[in-house]
Design an enzyme around this catalytic site. Structure first.
Site, PDB file in Angstrom:
ATOM      1  CD  GLU A  22      -2.755   0.963   2.528  1.00 52.01           C
ATOM      2  OE1 GLU A  22      -2.997   2.081   3.003  1.00 52.01           O
ATOM      3  OE2 GLU A  22      -3.017  -0.116   3.118  1.00 52.01           O
ATOM      4  CG  ASP A 226     -14.997  48.127  21.795  1.00 50.66           C
ATOM      5  OD1 ASP A 226     -14.694  49.200  21.268  1.00 50.66           O
ATOM      6  OD2 ASP A 226     -16.008  47.466  21.508  1.00 50.66           O
ATOM      7  CE  LYS A 248     -19.240  52.525  22.343  1.00 55.35           C
ATOM      8  NZ  LYS A 248     -18.907  51.856  21.105  1.00 55.35           N
ATOM      9  N   GLY A 280     -17.062  40.126  21.130  1.00 51.82           N
ATOM     10  CA  GLY A 280     -18.180  39.370  20.560  1.00 51.82           C
ATOM     11  C   GLY A 280     -18.279  39.553  19.067  1.00 51.82           C
ATOM     12  CG  ASP A 281     -21.256  39.583  15.269  1.00 52.85           C
ATOM     13  OD1 ASP A 281     -20.771  38.751  14.478  1.00 52.85           O
ATOM     14  OD2 ASP A 281     -21.925  40.574  14.899  1.00 52.85           O
ATOM     15  CB  ALA A 310     -21.921  37.849  25.061  1.00 49.41           C
ATOM     16  CG  MET A 360     -24.423  46.194  27.495  1.00 46.09           C
ATOM     17  SD  MET A 360     -24.580  47.430  26.207  1.00 46.09           S
ATOM     18  CE  MET A 360     -25.759  46.658  25.102  1.00 46.09           C
ATOM     19  N   GLY A 389     -18.341  34.850  30.093  1.00 43.95           N
ATOM     20  CA  GLY A 389     -18.680  33.629  29.351  1.00 43.95           C
ATOM     21  C   GLY A 389     -17.646  33.319  28.283  1.00 43.95           C
TER      22      GLY A 389
HETATM   23  N1  SAH Z   1     -20.714  42.851  20.609  1.00 46.09           N
HETATM   24  C1  SAH Z   1     -20.733  42.148  21.869  1.00 46.09           C
HETATM   25  C2  SAH Z   1     -21.675  42.786  22.864  1.00 46.09           C
HETATM   26  C3  SAH Z   1     -21.243  44.150  23.288  1.00 46.09           C
HETATM   27  S1  SAH Z   1     -22.318  44.836  24.478  1.00 46.09           S
HETATM   28  C4  SAH Z   1     -21.105  40.681  21.611  1.00 46.09           C
HETATM   29  O1  SAH Z   1     -21.528  40.343  20.507  1.00 46.09           O
HETATM   30  O2  SAH Z   1     -20.962  39.867  22.528  1.00 46.09           O
HETATM   31  C5  SAH Z   1     -21.463  44.452  25.967  1.00 46.09           C
HETATM   32  C6  SAH Z   1     -22.213  43.402  26.751  1.00 46.09           C
HETATM   33  O3  SAH Z   1     -22.011  42.129  26.166  1.00 46.09           O
HETATM   34  C7  SAH Z   1     -21.744  43.228  28.159  1.00 46.09           C
HETATM   35  O4  SAH Z   1     -22.338  44.191  29.013  1.00 46.09           O
HETATM   36  C8  SAH Z   1     -22.237  41.830  28.482  1.00 46.09           C
HETATM   37  O5  SAH Z   1     -23.605  41.831  28.761  1.00 46.09           O
HETATM   38  C9  SAH Z   1     -22.066  41.145  27.158  1.00 46.09           C
HETATM   39  N2  SAH Z   1     -20.798  40.379  27.097  1.00 46.09           N
HETATM   40  C10 SAH Z   1     -19.752  40.605  26.291  1.00 46.09           C
HETATM   41  N3  SAH Z   1     -18.792  39.669  26.481  1.00 46.09           N
HETATM   42  C11 SAH Z   1     -19.258  38.830  27.418  1.00 46.09           C
HETATM   43  C12 SAH Z   1     -18.750  37.666  28.054  1.00 46.09           C
HETATM   44  N4  SAH Z   1     -17.554  37.167  27.734  1.00 46.09           N
HETATM   45  N5  SAH Z   1     -19.537  37.049  28.989  1.00 46.09           N
HETATM   46  C13 SAH Z   1     -20.749  37.549  29.314  1.00 46.09           C
HETATM   47  N6  SAH Z   1     -21.259  38.632  28.735  1.00 46.09           N
HETATM   48  C14 SAH Z   1     -20.541  39.274  27.816  1.00 46.09           C
END
Ligand code: SAH
Length: 432
Positions: A22, A226, A248, A280-281, A310, A360, A389
């Site tokens: 093989e 941020d 922020k 996050g996004d 988040a 938030m 998280g």
């Molecule tokens: N753009 C981000 C949200 C920004 S607003 C996203 O998509 O996740 C900010 C809020 O996001 C925070 O006050 C909290 O409520 C949440 N957040 C962001 N990161 C987080 C994490 N690692 N664990 C828990 N909450 C989170």
């Protein structure tokens, strides 16, 4: 360096493969893919080596393999006997094929498993589309050379094109647009066109970044981020990139949004490759839409790269299903930001079930409870607060909304926190 790596041209060259198992078949196939003329034989005979550029042995009697190795080396023909390092004059690397690009990895026999792991990492970093990108550059090679005779200028234009928008378009599968863009860059010559990437940085763990985000962080001239973005994520950025923190965090907006927009426009217009990095996004409570609008209005090119928001990171970290066939058919992402001291949400709809994730929302937790219960939500509905998280130090507090309102102030340690409410929150899968 124990071995000197080369890429060998075997087009039309005779190559001998001795053995009929093989491994021998696999080698012969790989050689044919490189356009070699492969001669195969179950047993070795010296005459088989005539006019050979390369010889490989596998799955043949020991005496044959040893004779092959000795005869090939006597004639100066590179020889490899599979799994017999002592009989080899060269070793074969582990190859990542992104034709026309090939990447070869070898540990020189010291740690093949490590080499394989490394190869998997590189494979993830270099998507198959890189082959198409290289082919595109190849098609324009002559034209680029004649239009941009100056070597340094040519390199600048190509670096910008292949490391930037043209690459992004190819990776996104938009080859026709990439072709146009490359043409534009070549015709535009050396004047720099800046671009701003609105990039989701995910919940804070570096390995929850997308591969695209990681690549852009490695290429950016400037990173505008941020406070929510962790050091762990920022460490993925190019060492010599400028970093601008625009704040922020809860209640402390260090730079007004209009100023952030203006900063991004200014950097983009100055020809920089800018990564606007958000937690996050970028399009989920991140004001990424407003920034994109400002860039578009100013004629600055932009791209948006999604991130793990988040709600997704918290749910995954806590093993809480966001939707569930029996318990939740909708998922709502809501902001707990108070407007004029009030929580402006459609409680009548939110109280009907499904899963609610409130961003938030720590300060407005009592208002959330009041609104949902007044709209008819069962007071026993499971809820949870999740802090940080998706990171190694994620924490969670579970209970009813009443319990959370009472316990939250003593429980919180000040990290970003998401509130989750709904029947599915009670379906957390407990790890054993
Ligand atoms: N753009 C981000 C949200 C920004 S607003 C996203 O998509 O996740 C900010 C809020 O996001 C925070 O006050 C909290 O409520 C949440 N957040 C962001 N990161 C987080 C994490 N690692 N664990 C828990 N909450 C989170």
């Amino acid at each position: 360096m124990q071995y000197f790596p080369i890429f060998l041209s075997l087009t039309g060259r005779r190559v001998l493969v001795v053995g009929d198992g093989e491994a021998a078949t696999r080698k012969a196939d790989a050689l044919r893919r490189a356009d070699a003329m492969v001669a195969t034989a179950a047993r070795f005979d010296t005459a088989l080596l005539d006019d050979c550029a390369l010889a490989i042995g596998a799955d043949a009697p020991d005496a044959d393999l040893e004779a092959l190795s000795a005869a090939a080396q006597a004639r100066g023909i590179p020889v490899n006997i599979v799994d017999r390092p002592a009989l080899c004059s060269y070793i074969t690397p582990s190859v990542i094929d992104r034709a026309p690009i090939s990447i070869a990895v070898s540990s020189g026999g010291a740690a093949p498993v490590l080499a394989r792991l490394l190869r998997a990492r590189i494979e993830a970093m270099v998507p198959p589309a890189f082959g198409r990108l290289a082919a595109l550059a190849d098609r324009y090679k002559e034209e680029i050379r004649s239009r941009l005779p100056d070597v340094a200028q040519r390199r600048r234009v190509l670096e910008r094109a292949l490391g930037g928008r043209v690459a992004d378009l190819v990776l996104a599968g938009e080859d026709a647009a990439a072709d146009l863009e490359l043409r534009r860059e070549i015709e535009g010559g050396a004047d720099p066109a800046g671009i701003v990437y609105l990039v989701g940085g995910g919940p804070g763990a570096a390995d929850l970044l997308t591969i695209r985000a990681q690549r852009l962080l490695g290429e950016a001239d400037v990173i505008v981020h941020d406070r929510l973005v962790t050091t762990e994520v920022l460490d993925m950025a190019r060492r010599d990139a400028d970093r601008i923190e625009v704040g922020k965090s809860r209640a402390a907006h260090s730079m007004p949004q209009e100023e952030i927009n203006a900063l991004l426009v200014r950097l983009g217009l100055s020809g920089k490759k800018v990564v606007r990095l958000k937690g996050g996004d970028p399009l989920v409570f991140g004001r990424g839409g407003e920034e994109a609008e400002a860039l578009a209005a100013a004629g600055v090119a932009f791209e948006i790269v999604p991130g793990v928001t988040a709600a997704l990171a918290c749910a995954a970290g806590a093993a809480i299903p966001l939707t569930h066939r029996d318990a939740a058919r909708t998922l709502t992402l809501a902001t707990g930001h108070l407007v004029g001291g009030a929580l402006d949400l459609d409680f009548a709809v939110l109280a009907q079930g499904g899963t609610l994730a409130v961003y938030m929302g720590l300060d407005s937790l009592p208002a959330l409870r009041d609104g949902l219960l007044a709209a008819g939500l069962d007071a026993g509905t499971p809820a949870a607060l999740i802090e940080r998280g998706g990171r190694a130090d994620q924490r969670m507090l579970r209970g009813t909304l009443d319990e959370l309102v009472l316990q939250a102030p003593g429980w919180s340690t000040g990290g970003p926190t998401l509130t989750m409410v709904g029947p599915a929150v009670g379906l957390q899968v407990v790890r054993r």
